[in-house]
Structures are given as C-alpha cells and as structure tokens.
Design a protein around this motif. Structure first.
Motif, PDB file in Angstrom:
ATOM      1  N   ASP A   1      30.961  40.213  39.904  1.00 32.74           N
ATOM      2  CA  ASP A   1      31.017  39.459  38.653  1.00 32.74           C
ATOM      3  C   ASP A   1      31.534  40.352  37.526  1.00 32.74           C
ATOM      4  N   ILE A   2      31.744  39.746  36.367  1.00 34.48           N
ATOM      5  CA  ILE A   2      32.371  40.490  35.268  1.00 34.48           C
ATOM      6  C   ILE A   2      31.434  41.569  34.720  1.00 34.48           C
ATOM      7  N   GLN A   3      30.122  41.351  34.811  1.00 32.04           N
ATOM      8  CA  GLN A   3      29.183  42.389  34.352  1.00 32.04           C
ATOM      9  C   GLN A   3      29.330  43.653  35.196  1.00 32.04           C
TER      10      GLN A   3
ATOM     11  N   GLY B   1      62.629  24.153  37.213  1.00 33.07           N
ATOM     12  CA  GLY B   1      61.300  23.572  37.261  1.00 33.07           C
ATOM     13  C   GLY B   1      60.377  24.374  38.158  1.00 33.07           C
ATOM     14  N   LEU B   2      59.179  23.837  38.368  1.00 30.41           N
ATOM     15  CA  LEU B   2      58.197  24.486  39.236  1.00 30.41           C
ATOM     16  C   LEU B   2      58.721  24.500  40.669  1.00 30.41           C
ATOM     17  N   GLN B   3      58.769  25.681  41.278  1.00 31.18           N
ATOM     18  CA  GLN B   3      59.393  25.808  42.595  1.00 31.18           C
ATOM     19  C   GLN B   3      58.418  26.154  43.720  1.00 31.18           C
ATOM     20  N   TRP B   4      57.294  26.824  43.388  1.00 31.31           N
ATOM     21  CA  TRP B   4      56.435  27.346  44.446  1.00 31.31           C
ATOM     22  C   TRP B   4      54.960  27.079  44.157  1.00 31.31           C
ATOM     23  N   ILE B   5      54.200  26.920  45.234  1.00 30.69           N
ATOM     24  CA  ILE B   5      52.741  26.936  45.153  1.00 30.69           C
ATOM     25  C   ILE B   5      52.263  28.135  45.969  1.00 30.69           C
ATOM     26  N   ILE B   6      51.470  28.988  45.328  1.00 33.60           N
ATOM     27  CA  ILE B   6      50.960  30.192  45.988  1.00 33.60           C
ATOM     28  C   ILE B   6      49.487  29.971  46.317  1.00 33.60           C
ATOM     29  N   ASP B   7      49.208  29.799  47.584  1.00 27.43           N
ATOM     30  CA  ASP B   7      47.833  29.628  48.042  1.00 27.43           C
ATOM     31  C   ASP B   7      47.192  31.016  48.109  1.00 27.43           C
ATOM     32  N   THR B   8      46.267  31.279  47.195  1.00 26.88           N
ATOM     33  CA  THR B   8      45.691  32.616  47.024  1.00 26.88           C
ATOM     34  C   THR B   8      44.224  32.616  47.439  1.00 26.88           C
ATOM     35  N   THR B   9      43.868  33.524  48.328  1.00 25.49           N
ATOM     36  CA  THR B   9      42.496  33.600  48.840  1.00 25.49           C
ATOM     37  C   THR B   9      41.914  34.980  48.552  1.00 25.49           C
ATOM     38  N   ILE B  10      40.811  35.011  47.814  1.00 24.76           N
ATOM     39  CA  ILE B  10      40.139  36.268  47.464  1.00 24.76           C
ATOM     40  C   ILE B  10      38.928  36.453  48.374  1.00 24.76           C
ATOM     41  N   ALA B  11      38.824  37.643  48.957  1.00 23.89           N
ATOM     42  CA  ALA B  11      37.690  37.969  49.833  1.00 23.89           C
ATOM     43  C   ALA B  11      37.046  39.264  49.373  1.00 23.89           C
ATOM     44  N   TYR B  12      35.723  39.268  49.309  1.00 27.59           N
ATOM     45  CA  TYR B  12      34.968  40.462  48.919  1.00 27.59           C
ATOM     46  C   TYR B  12      34.245  41.047  50.143  1.00 27.59           C
ATOM     47  N   PRO B  13      34.058  42.357  50.177  1.00 30.99           N
ATOM     48  CA  PRO B  13      33.325  42.970  51.295  1.00 30.99           C
ATOM     49  C   PRO B  13      31.945  42.349  51.455  1.00 30.99           C
TER      50      PRO B  13
ATOM     51  N   LEU C   1      46.916  28.606  43.430  1.00 27.96           N
ATOM     52  CA  LEU C   1      45.681  27.905  43.749  1.00 27.96           C
ATOM     53  C   LEU C   1      44.712  28.921  44.344  1.00 27.96           C
ATOM     54  N   VAL C   2      43.627  29.199  43.626  1.00 27.16           N
ATOM     55  CA  VAL C   2      42.748  30.324  43.973  1.00 27.16           C
ATOM     56  C   VAL C   2      41.334  29.827  44.249  1.00 27.16           C
ATOM     57  N   ASN C   3      40.704  30.360  45.298  1.00 23.08           N
ATOM     58  CA  ASN C   3      39.280  30.062  45.532  1.00 23.08           C
ATOM     59  C   ASN C   3      38.444  30.799  44.493  1.00 23.08           C
ATOM     60  N   HIS C   4      37.277  30.222  44.171  1.00 23.63           N
ATOM     61  CA  HIS C   4      36.497  30.742  43.037  1.00 23.63           C
ATOM     62  C   HIS C   4      35.075  31.065  43.474  1.00 23.63           C
ATOM     63  N   GLN C   5      34.709  32.353  43.371  1.00 20.74           N
ATOM     64  CA  GLN C   5      33.377  32.784  43.788  1.00 20.74           C
ATOM     65  C   GLN C   5      32.547  33.354  42.644  1.00 20.74           C
TER      66      GLN C   5
ATOM     67  N   THR D   1      32.877  35.343  38.299  1.00 23.11           N
ATOM     68  CA  THR D   1      33.709  35.659  37.130  1.00 23.11           C
ATOM     69  C   THR D   1      34.668  36.810  37.404  1.00 23.11           C
ATOM     70  N   GLY D   2      34.320  37.655  38.365  1.00 24.11           N
ATOM     71  CA  GLY D   2      35.190  38.776  38.704  1.00 24.11           C
ATOM     72  C   GLY D   2      36.502  38.357  39.334  1.00 24.11           C
ATOM     73  N   ASP D   3      36.610  37.098  39.801  1.00 26.89           N
ATOM     74  CA  ASP D   3      37.877  36.617  40.361  1.00 26.89           C
ATOM     75  C   ASP D   3      39.004  36.737  39.341  1.00 26.89           C
ATOM     76  N   VAL D   4      38.688  36.405  38.097  1.00 26.88           N
ATOM     77  CA  VAL D   4      39.697  36.469  37.029  1.00 26.88           C
ATOM     78  C   VAL D   4      40.143  37.915  36.822  1.00 26.88           C
ATOM     79  N   CYS D   5      39.181  38.834  36.802  1.00 26.53           N
ATOM     80  CA  CYS D   5      39.506  40.256  36.633  1.00 26.53           C
ATOM     81  C   CYS D   5      40.349  40.769  37.802  1.00 26.53           C
ATOM     82  N   THR D   6      40.021  40.312  39.011  1.00 25.55           N
ATOM     83  CA  THR D   6      40.786  40.712  40.190  1.00 25.55           C
ATOM     84  C   THR D   6      42.240  40.290  40.057  1.00 25.55           C
ATOM     85  N   LEU D   7      42.473  39.057  39.616  1.00 27.01           N
ATOM     86  CA  LEU D   7      43.845  38.574  39.428  1.00 27.01           C
ATOM     87  C   LEU D   7      44.549  39.335  38.310  1.00 27.01           C
ATOM     88  N   MET D   8      43.812  39.656  37.254  1.00 24.30           N
ATOM     89  CA  MET D   8      44.393  40.451  36.170  1.00 24.30           C
ATOM     90  C   MET D   8      44.904  41.786  36.691  1.00 24.30           C
TER      91      MET D   8
END
Length: 357
Positions: free
Chosen positions: A266-268, A248-260, A98-102, A104-111
């Motif tokens: 963003d992806i651009q 089955g599904l065993q865990w929920i990972i609470d994921t928090t992304i923070a930028y300086p 479960l990730v906070n969304h700020q 398009t770069g969030d996806v790249c960060t997780l990648m």
C-alpha cells in the motif's frame, strides 16, 4: 507479539528509517507541488499563445512529480520486473491500460514502471477514485486533467456522463495519449465477495485473485476515443478534436500486477519503507482496439475473458514465482525496470531549488 532482544535493534532501525523517510516525503511535497503550481501560473500566457507547447511543459513537470513518488519506493527496495509484450513499442500511439487493483500501491507501481516509456507519463490521463482528489496530489491531478470517479450504484450513470464530457473537453485538447483504468471499480479485498456472489448468480467463473470488471467506463472511453470512418470523415465522441495525423485510440494494454506471496504494497508502505525489499511483477498483453467489440454485451464478454486470463496468470505466478510463457514459447522472459539515480537526483534538486526560489 513480543519483541525479543535480538529483534529490538532491527525494529528500532526500521522505525528511525520510516520517520526519516516520512520527513523527507513531507519536505518533498512542500516544495515540489507548490513549485509545480507556480510554474503553471507563470506559463498561463503560453496556454493562450501555444496550448500544445503549454501542455507539453505541464506534462513534463507532471512526469517529474510522478518520478519523485516512484523514487520513494525505488530507494526502499521496491523494484519492478516486467513480463509479456514490450509496451515501449507503442509508447507514441494512443492506448488504454486495463489494470487489476489490489491496493493503493498499484498506482505507485505504475508511476515507477512507466517512467522509462518515453512521454507516456507526461501524456497520460488517470481514472481514479474520487477520494484521491483530497490527497496532497489531488490539486496536481486536477490541473493535469485526470478524472476522479465516484463509486456506487447511485452515482454510476451520472459519473459515466461526466466521464464522457471530461474526455471530450480534456483528452485531445491537452494532447493526452494513454489512459489508466482500473475496471474492477475497487480493491480486490473489498470487492471479491460481491464479485463471487455475482458470478454465482450469473453462471460466471469463480475468481479469487481478481474480480469481475465493470464495463461502463471502458465503453465510454472506447466510444469517445476510437476513430471511426463514416462517409470519409472521422466519427466518435471526440472526433472534432482529431487532426489529420491522429489515428485515434489504437491499443488496449491488459496489465496484470502481481506481488510476492500475494501481499500487496500500500501507499503507506511505499512512503515509510518498513517492509523488506520486494520485487513487484507486471505483465503486459497488447490488443489492437480494432479487434475489440464496442457493443455492451460483447464488450462485457471480452472484458470478462481478459480478467479470467488474469486469474490464470496470477494463479501460475503464485504457484511458480513466474508468469507463464506466451503461446509458442518454452519460457517467459522478464525485463528488469530501472530508474536512473542521476535523473532522480536532478529532478529532486530542481524541486528543492524551485521551492527555495
């Protein structure tokens, strides 16, 4: 804003570098994505003979493609510092992030930050906005089995039904283990005002760094994938696909992304690299799924609590430059996530060689 003579050479260099990076990205896509599709077509007979091996090979190529995207940010100086619990310890179990969304770069960060977590990226399913279906990477995500969700009240009920069906047909049959979900349903800057208005009407906390999450997709995922025991046999939306080894599904990972300075990338920017090098911070908390309520109201309260905690985490980070320590500890420990330059060179070389062939 006027450009001084001292700044002109620096801006010129940034422009040249951005053009070179963009040209490389285009070339990278022109060889890597068609090569992936060609290999998938060539391997189709294997899907009939041994589907598990077929999806394993597809997953490895998918991981390499995401590794290439991660490398664009890596070489621009956008690196990741990880905090909180070590999710490598559960990389072989089924989990939902479960990730906070700020931005398009969030996806790249997780990648990037999931590349060194074993086979997680290869066996991962993403839930993303339907607009990504029409990007250059959309065809790859369609083949891999990611789910594109349409936002808006008019589509909500239909999309949740489609998600349930998608999970039943594609999750365990393709040996998927992790799901990435952005419960806020959109970018922070677009949803913040609406979320704050909803919070005021319903006597909920006023949030600034995150928005109140939506519960629909999370509820569908948990009900479909959590193994339940009834009369000695597994039950649940995807129970027919559970084998004796699956828990089955065993865990929920609470994921928090923070930028300086709370300035998302963003992806651009990720592609062109015109922003100065920056360290992106990612915080993890792991919750056993058995402790998570499945009833709608209780699940909503549980999700709200997680995002209230995210608000506190981000407030602390923006004030101090670090996430707070876990309970019982005096200081928080961070881990620098690194990519292997040799590994990046090898997958890029494989992509260009495949394109040449």
């Amino acid at each position: 804003m006027a450009v001084t003579l001292e700044e002109a050479p620096w801006l010129g260099w940034i422009l040249v570098k951005a053009l070179v990076r963009f040209a490389f990205m285009v070339a990278n896509n022109l060889v890597a994505i068609p090569s992936y599709l060609c290999y998938i077509i060539v391997l189709l007979p294997l899907r009939l003979l041994d589907s598990k091996r077929y999806w394993y090979l597809e997953g490895m190529m998918y991981k390499w493609l995401l590794g290439m995207v991660a490398s664009w940010g890596w070489y621009a100086g956008y690196t990741v510092m990880e905090w909180g619990e070590d999710i490598k310890t559960i990389s072989e179990d089924e989990a939902v992030m479960l990730v906070n969304h700020q931005a398009t770069g969030d996806v790249c960060t997780l990648m990037m930050c999931l590349q060194d977590k074993g086979l997680v990226v290869a066996q991962m399913m993403w839930l993303m906005d339907h607009i990504f279906k029409y990007t250059n990477f959309g065809i790859v995500s369609l083949v891999h089995g990611d789910f594109f969700i349409r936002q808006g009240k008019s589509h909500r009920d239909q999309q949740l039904l489609l998600l349930k069906k998608h999970l039943e047909n594609n999750y365990r049959s393709r040996d998927r283990k992790w799901i990435v979900l952005f419960p806020e349903g959109g970018f922070l800057r677009k949803r913040r005002e609406t979320s704050q208005s909803f919070a005021k009407k319903n006597n909920l906390p006023f949030l600034t760094h995150v928005t109140l999450p939506r519960v629909g997709a999370t509820k569908i995922i948990l009900r479909a994938l959590v193994a339940r025991q009834e009369n000695g046999s597994p039950a649940g939306g995807d129970a027919k696909e559970l084998d004796n080894k699956s828990k089955g599904l065993q865990w929920i990972i609470d994921t928090t992304i923070a930028y300086p300075k709370a300035e998302p990338i963003d992806i651009q920017t990720w592609i062109l690299g015109y922003r100065k090098p920056a360290v992106i911070h990612v915080h993890y908390r792991i919750f056993p799924v058995k402790d998570v309520p499945l009833e709608t109201d209780d699940l909503s309260d549980w999700l709200y609590q997680r995002f209230i905690e995210k608000e506190d985490l981000l407030s602390h980070f923006y004030e101090t430059g670090a996430f707070p320590p876990p309970k019982g500890h005096k200081e928080a420990v961070s881990r620098e996530m690194t990519l292997s330059n040799m590994w990046i060179f090898l997958i890029q070389s494989f992509a260009f060689l495949s394109g040449y062939m």
